[in-house]
Scaffold this active site. Structure first.
Site, PDB file in Angstrom:
ATOM      1  CE1 TYR B 231      66.703 -15.078  39.498  1.00 40.43           C
ATOM      2  CE2 TYR B 231      67.727 -12.966  39.940  1.00 40.43           C
ATOM      3  CZ  TYR B 231      67.639 -14.111  39.185  1.00 40.43           C
ATOM      4  OH  TYR B 231      68.459 -14.282  38.120  1.00 40.43           O
ATOM      5  CG  HIS B 380      55.326 -13.699  27.958  1.00 37.38           C
ATOM      6  ND1 HIS B 380      55.960 -12.617  27.410  1.00 37.38           N
ATOM      7  CD2 HIS B 380      54.122 -13.235  28.385  1.00 37.38           C
ATOM      8  CE1 HIS B 380      55.176 -11.553  27.469  1.00 37.38           C
ATOM      9  NE2 HIS B 380      54.057 -11.892  28.067  1.00 37.38           N
TER      10      HIS B 380
END
Lengths: 160, 551
Positions: B231, B380
């Site tokens: 985050y 990814h």
């Protein structure tokens, strides 16, 4: 605080969706008997029938019930091959002799981490005869890609 | 409400500071991308590593790929970008620009130590640094200095905020500064785990001061920081999507109060979620694993709020540009602008990444995907697509803004971000597919003796995706370098700060304060981690590094 009605609805739907997912997890784990490891189970150093907990072995506890004491180390599993008849319920105890390793039996619900100092424990039943690949799926040095084993679930007739 | 286009100019020293941070970050990304190519090709059966200089093993390349891309590139870019955004938002310099430069040098020294250890094959432990894999002390000390640098910026931001409060009592925290502060406050709290792990365990152990460490305990500390760090990478992208992208799309921020609420929710909810990386660890109770499942689901809510608000803001833009009907506004968005398209495609891939993240967080489904290629297939899409594409797209306006040099080739930038999205789609698809077939992650699969034939096709997709990504990456760096050398002046490049829609009512106090969120975050960490950490600390199972060097 003012919230646009569409946005309010969106948030309510999001929360409801997550609740549905949460219930699905609980129901599936209970109804399908899916196990993940919990607090470490220590083994007695030597069992009443003479099996030492610091050695690899597979032993039969009773009809269709087995225990496997498995060691992961750079870059092999011991035992490297585990044979049980179809329909067996096997409890795996997993140890590591050096680094972190993984222990995943492909196409089954058995997967756990081998962590030095901890003993992993899961139980699973294997009904489908066949050869199952066991891979180490945690990086453990330059030989990691050569670390694997086999679980062979034999046709019941073969073991009679 | 502050007008969107302020005339405020950040000082040249702070512009240089932001620039050196961002360029140091991108230098690491370049090397990280090249390592990724080696891995992708290896998976499809083309092993170039033996013919490479410096790189000795697949796992050395993999360690460099992970550490350079997600620890060094991200940290440098974010400190540079958010430090600048905060300063611009507050319309005042950082409390100490000198401390800003000290931060840079501390982080640079740290990065160089870590770089050396990795390039010398003395730290082939992958970015998770799991004990008892033992790296050279320079690796751990270097990473610790990088973390110290991020905390120095937090200190600087908090001091700047307090000074701004004194200067402008009663004003609402400006959006850009608000986003930067939330990001760094969250990270400051989250970093406790990795700081304890490195300072009290891994560094003394690597220096030989203590002989043994507890692998489960250090791993638990790692993931206490190791999930929230995603985050820390993501919130700067959210800052751009909420507060900049609407203006870049010709729209306005749809809902300022909910944007602030979503950001603030990340402070408590990011923190106690790390056990979803440890579902299959013995020695952590199933009850706490279940609690972390619920909390990981909770962190999905502010992301869903983001999806709504950002899309609504873009719809305002598409309609302002003449879009009609239910979806006609989509076609009116500025798709020819690489700044917009890079971020929009990143967001699209992020939606898929978020959904696969829910699979990973699910107590039982995780059993199927844990430590398979499905996991890198997931991250990814989130980090490799959403975050990296947003940072690339940001550099297309930010570098000209900071240097006064025009972006060298705008159409090339557009082609490049599209190529990156295509490459990432191929690669993540291949990884997720191979992972569901059981292929392990972090493994030299081209050389794996047990490799199954069914894995070949998905692994070829991984290789093809890797090649496309590398081409896109090289085009990005070509454009970046030629922009820095460009003699063509950029003219005035504004910070594209979006204007919010007018609000119906006053902003609640709790959306303009940090303390309630910090306290609730600390409480959640105590509940989610306290008992387990206490038990592990009081029943340590320490081991030494193996006698044989594993790498």
């Amino acid at each position: 605080m003012h919230v646009h009605p569409y946005e309010r609805a969106w948030i309510i739907v999001s929360v409801a969706l997550l609740m549905v997912f949460g219930v699905a997890i609980v129901v599936s784990s209970l109804s399908m008997g899916i196990q993940i490891p919990g607090l470490s189970a220590r083994l007695a150093p030597v069992s009443p029938d003479g099996f030492a907990s610091d050695e690899p072995w597979v032993r039969q506890l009773g009809p269709g019930r087995y225990e496997a004491n498995v060691f992961a180390q750079m870059w092999a599993f011991q035992p490297s091959e585990i044979r049980v008849p179809a329909g067996s319920t096997v409890t795996f105890y997993l140890h590591s002799r050096d680094l972190l390793h993984g222990f995943k039996i492909l196409d089954t619900n058995v997967s756990l981490m081998a962590i030095p100092g901890q003993v992993g424990k899961v139980t699973a039943t294997f009904n489908q005869p066949g050869e199952y690949l066991i891979v180490c799926n945690e990086y453990c040095g330059v030989g990691h890609q050569a670390m694997f084993g086999r679980l062979i679930v034999e046709e019941p007739s073969a073991t009679l | 409400m502050a007008a969107n286009a302020t005339s405020y100019q950040v000082s040249p020293s702070e512009k240089r500071l932001a620039l050196v941070f961002i360029l140091t970050g991108f230098a690491h990304l370049l090397i990280g991308i090249l390592m990724g190519l080696l891995q992708g090709l290896e998976h499809m059966g083309i092993n170039l590593i033996p013919s490479m200089p410096v790189i000795q093993t697949y796992y050395q390349a993999l360690s460099i790929h992970g550490v350079f891309n997600v620890l060094l590139f991200t940290s440098f870019f974010i400190v540079g970008f958010l430090g600048y955004m905060a300063s611009y938002g507050f319309e005042r310099p950082l409390a100490s620009v000198r401390l800003g430069w000290v931060t840079y040098w501390v982080m640079l020294v740290g990065a160089l130590l870590t770089d050396w250890a990795l390039l010398a094959n003395r730290a082939t432990v992958l970015y998770t640094s799991y004990a008892p894999l033992k790296a050279h002390p320079a690796y751990y000390i270097g990473l610790a200095l990088v973390v110290v640098g991020t905390l120095l910026l937090l200190l600087n931001l908090v001091r700047t905020y307090l000074a701004w409060r004194r200067e402008r009592p009663g004003e609402r925290i400006p959006l850009l500064s608000f986003g930067a502060l939330v990001t760094f406050i969250m990270w400051g709290m989250a970093s406790v785990g990795i700081v304890v792990e490195f300072v009290f365990f891994l560094i003394p152990w690597s220096l030989g001061w203590v002989a043994e460490v507890d692998p489960l305990l250090t791993r638990t500390f790692f993931w206490e920081s190791g999930h929230p760090i995603v985050y820390f990478w993501l919130l700067p992208a959210y800052l751009s999507w909420y507060f900049l992208l609407p203006r870049q799309a010709g729209g306005r921020l749809f809902s300022e109060p909910l944007a602030r609420l979503a950001f603030l929710l990340f402070i408590p909810l990011s923190l106690p979620v790390g056990f979803h990386h440890q579902f299959l660890d013995p020695g952590v109770s199933q009850g706490y694993k279940a609690i972390h499942t619920v909390l990981t689901f909770a962190i999905f809510i502010p992301s869903m709020m983001t999806a709504f608000t950002v899309l609504a803001s873009l719809e305002l833009g598409g309609r302002a540009r003449g879009g009609q009907g239910l979806l006609g506004w989509v076609t009116k968005l500025p798709w020819k602008d690489p700044v917009f398209t890079g971020q929009a495609l990143g967001m699209l891939l992020f939606a898929l990444g978020g959904v696969s993240g829910l699979i990973n967080a699910s107590y039982t489904l995780n059993l199927e995907v844990h430590n398979t290629l499905f996991i890198p297939g997931h991250f990814h899409l989130t980090v490799g697509a959403a975050v990296v594409m947003t940072f690339m797209a940001t550099s297309f306006w930010l570098i000209p803004h900071l240097t006064g040099r025009a972006l060298w080739n705008r159409p090339l930038a557009l082609v490049q971000v599209i190529l990156w999205a295509v490459g990432m789609t191929f690669m993540s698809r291949g990884m997720s597919w191979a992972g569901m077939l059981g292929a392990p992650r972090r493994t030299m699969l081209g050389a794996a003796t047990y490799r199954e034939a069914a894995w070949n096709e998905p692994l070829e997709l991984v290789g093809v995706g890797g090649v496309i990504l590398t081409i896109a990456g090289i085009l990005f760096f070509l454009n970046l370098v030629l922009t820095l050398l460009n003699r063509r002046p950029a003219g005035e490049v504004e910070v594209p700060l979006a204007e919010p829609l007018p609000e119906a009512g006053p902003l609640p106090q709790y959306l303009d304060r940090f303390m309630p969120w910090v306290v609730s975050g600390a409480l959640l960490v105590l509940i989610g981690y306290g008992p387990t950490i206490f038990r592990l600390l009081t029943t340590m199972q320490t081991v030494a590094a193996p006698a044989l060097n594993p790498f």
